[in-house]
Design a protein around this motif. Structure first.
Motif, PDB file in Angstrom:
ATOM      1  N   LYS A 156       0.868  -1.150   0.102  1.00  7.64           N
ATOM      2  CA  LYS A 156       0.060  -0.083   0.122  1.00  7.64           C
ATOM      3  C   LYS A 156       0.802   1.214   0.059  1.00  7.64           C
ATOM      4  CE  LYS A 156      -2.691   0.702   3.876  1.00  7.64           C
ATOM      5  NZ  LYS A 156      -3.459   0.722   4.831  1.00  7.64           N
ATOM      6  N   VAL A 157       0.550   2.089  -1.033  1.00 10.68           N
ATOM      7  CA  VAL A 157       1.325   3.281  -1.064  1.00 10.68           C
ATOM      8  C   VAL A 157       0.445   4.655  -0.859  1.00 10.68           C
ATOM      9  CG1 VAL A 157       3.156   2.500  -2.648  1.00 10.68           C
ATOM     10  CG2 VAL A 157       0.842   3.384  -3.553  1.00 10.68           C
ATOM     11  N   PHE A 158      -0.666   4.328  -0.661  1.00  9.87           N
ATOM     12  CA  PHE A 158      -1.718   5.545  -0.298  1.00  9.87           C
ATOM     13  C   PHE A 158      -3.098   5.085   0.132  1.00  9.87           C
ATOM     14  CE2 PHE A 158      -4.786   8.584  -1.789  1.00  9.87           C
ATOM     15  CZ  PHE A 158      -4.320   9.876  -0.946  1.00  9.87           C
ATOM     16  N   GLU A 159      -3.649   5.974   0.888  1.00 11.60           N
ATOM     17  CA  GLU A 159      -5.111   5.486   1.489  1.00 11.60           C
ATOM     18  C   GLU A 159      -5.563   6.773   2.244  1.00 11.60           C
ATOM     19  OE1 GLU A 159      -6.693   1.831   3.030  1.00 11.60           O
ATOM     20  OE2 GLU A 159      -6.404   2.996   4.769  1.00 11.60           O
ATOM     21  N   GLU A 160      -6.948   7.015   1.598  1.00 14.65           N
ATOM     22  CA  GLU A 160      -7.570   8.235   1.913  1.00 14.65           C
ATOM     23  C   GLU A 160      -9.101   7.788   2.139  1.00 14.65           C
ATOM     24  OE1 GLU A 160      -8.234  12.938   1.259  1.00 14.65           O
ATOM     25  OE2 GLU A 160      -6.648  11.959   0.637  1.00 14.65           O
ATOM     26  N   THR A 161      -9.697   8.337   3.139  1.00 14.46           N
ATOM     27  CA  THR A 161     -11.142   8.268   3.537  1.00 14.46           C
ATOM     28  C   THR A 161     -11.804   9.623   3.776  1.00 14.46           C
ATOM     29  OG1 THR A 161     -10.511   6.402   5.136  1.00 14.46           O
ATOM     30  CG2 THR A 161     -12.650   7.401   5.144  1.00 14.46           C
ATOM     31  N   GLY A 162     -13.104   9.454   3.135  1.00 16.51           N
ATOM     32  CA  GLY A 162     -14.185  10.567   2.717  1.00 16.51           C
ATOM     33  C   GLY A 162     -15.365  10.189   2.691  1.00 16.51           C
ATOM     34  N   ALA A 163     -16.282  11.023   2.508  1.00 16.01           N
ATOM     35  CA  ALA A 163     -17.740  10.716   2.428  1.00 16.01           C
ATOM     36  C   ALA A 163     -18.040  10.067   1.273  1.00 16.01           C
ATOM     37  CB  ALA A 163     -18.791  11.900   2.727  1.00 16.01           C
ATOM     38  N   CYS A 164     -19.014   8.959   1.230  1.00 12.24           N
ATOM     39  CA  CYS A 164     -19.271   8.381  -0.108  1.00 12.24           C
ATOM     40  C   CYS A 164     -20.154   9.152  -0.785  1.00 12.24           C
ATOM     41  CB  CYS A 164     -20.065   7.039   0.576  1.00 12.24           C
ATOM     42  SG  CYS A 164     -19.076   5.776   1.267  1.00 12.24           S
ATOM     43  N   PRO A 165     -20.006   8.947  -2.243  1.00 10.94           N
ATOM     44  CA  PRO A 165     -19.230   7.986  -2.918  1.00 10.94           C
ATOM     45  C   PRO A 165     -17.800   8.431  -3.084  1.00 10.94           C
ATOM     46  CG  PRO A 165     -20.558   9.092  -4.595  1.00 10.94           C
ATOM     47  CD  PRO A 165     -20.947   9.770  -3.109  1.00 10.94           C
ATOM     48  N   VAL A 166     -16.909   7.648  -3.604  1.00 15.89           N
ATOM     49  CA  VAL A 166     -15.583   7.988  -4.023  1.00 15.89           C
ATOM     50  C   VAL A 166     -15.492   7.482  -5.612  1.00 15.89           C
ATOM     51  CG1 VAL A 166     -14.695   5.929  -3.115  1.00 15.89           C
ATOM     52  CG2 VAL A 166     -13.003   7.885  -3.674  1.00 15.89           C
TER      53      VAL A 166
END
Length: 211
Positions: A156-166
């Motif tokens: 894994k080189v990157f991960e980000e979380t936010g409000a759906c949808p993405v």
């Protein structure tokens, strides 16, 4: 799905429900991009405090609105939790009521209490003695999130979380992502990518006006 095999760079453009575009670039290629539900719930807190005249015993109503950073129109409305509260004399917020008394509170070692859902919640403060009264509440809004995870060769080189949808698009080197056309541009990096569908719709609308 794997992207940018035999290329030197991958560019991932993505956005969550707020439609604010973000860009991640990687020279570790090929990459794999996976989207799905986030493991952690997104949270935002509001601290409410207000006083009321208390010349006569009576009930005062108030409304607490959700923080502005919570996306509107979520398929599942955000849940609202009471973290702590203090009423002089007593009152309620959402489904929680302190019960009758003089100076009532919630908090301390008590766990967060679910008191409703949505983008606002109503409460009351009841004046028993003929003095000024007030209500103070710390509320937490919780809602589900989506995440985008980018990996290269199993790491894994990157991960980000936010409000759906993405949603995301991937381009390799100086290419545009599928569904876009390349146009020269004086600014960096010397070109821009324009969605074909949006451009076609504008041309069709213009043609219809000329007819």
């Amino acid at each position: 799905m794997s992207y940018c095999t035999n290329k030197t760079k991958a560019v991932v453009k993505f956005h969550f429900a707020d439609n604010k575009q973000k860009i991640f670039e990687s020279d570790k290629v090929p990459i794999e991009v996976v989207t799905g539900l986030a493991d952690d719930t997104l949270k935002a807190t509001v601290n409410f405090s207000n006083g009321y005249p208390g010349e006569n015993p009576q009930t005062f109503n108030f409304t607490i609105n959700a923080p502005p950073n919570i996306p509107q129109g979520l398929q599942t409305p955000p849940e609202i939790y009471l973290i702590s509260g203090y009423w002089d004399d007593w009152g309620s917020v959402g489904s929680y009521s302190t019960g009758y008394g003089i100076v009532k509170s919630y908090g301390g070692d008590s766990p967060p209490l679910r008191i409703g859902s949505g983008y606002s919640i109503n409460g009351t403060v009841v004046n028993v003695k003929p003095y000024e009264c007030f209500a103070r509440c710390e509320l937490e809004w919780r809602w589900g999130g989506c995440k985008i995870t980018i990996s290269s060769q199993g790491k894994k080189v990157f991960e980000e979380t936010g409000a759906c949808p993405v949603k995301f698009k991937v381009s390799c080197d100086d290419d545009c992502p599928p569904g876009d056309i390349r146009c020269e541009h004086p600014g960096y990096p010397g070109f821009c990518c324009i969605p074909c569908k949006g451009t076609a719709d504008k041309i069709n609308n213009l043609a219809n006006r000329i007819k």
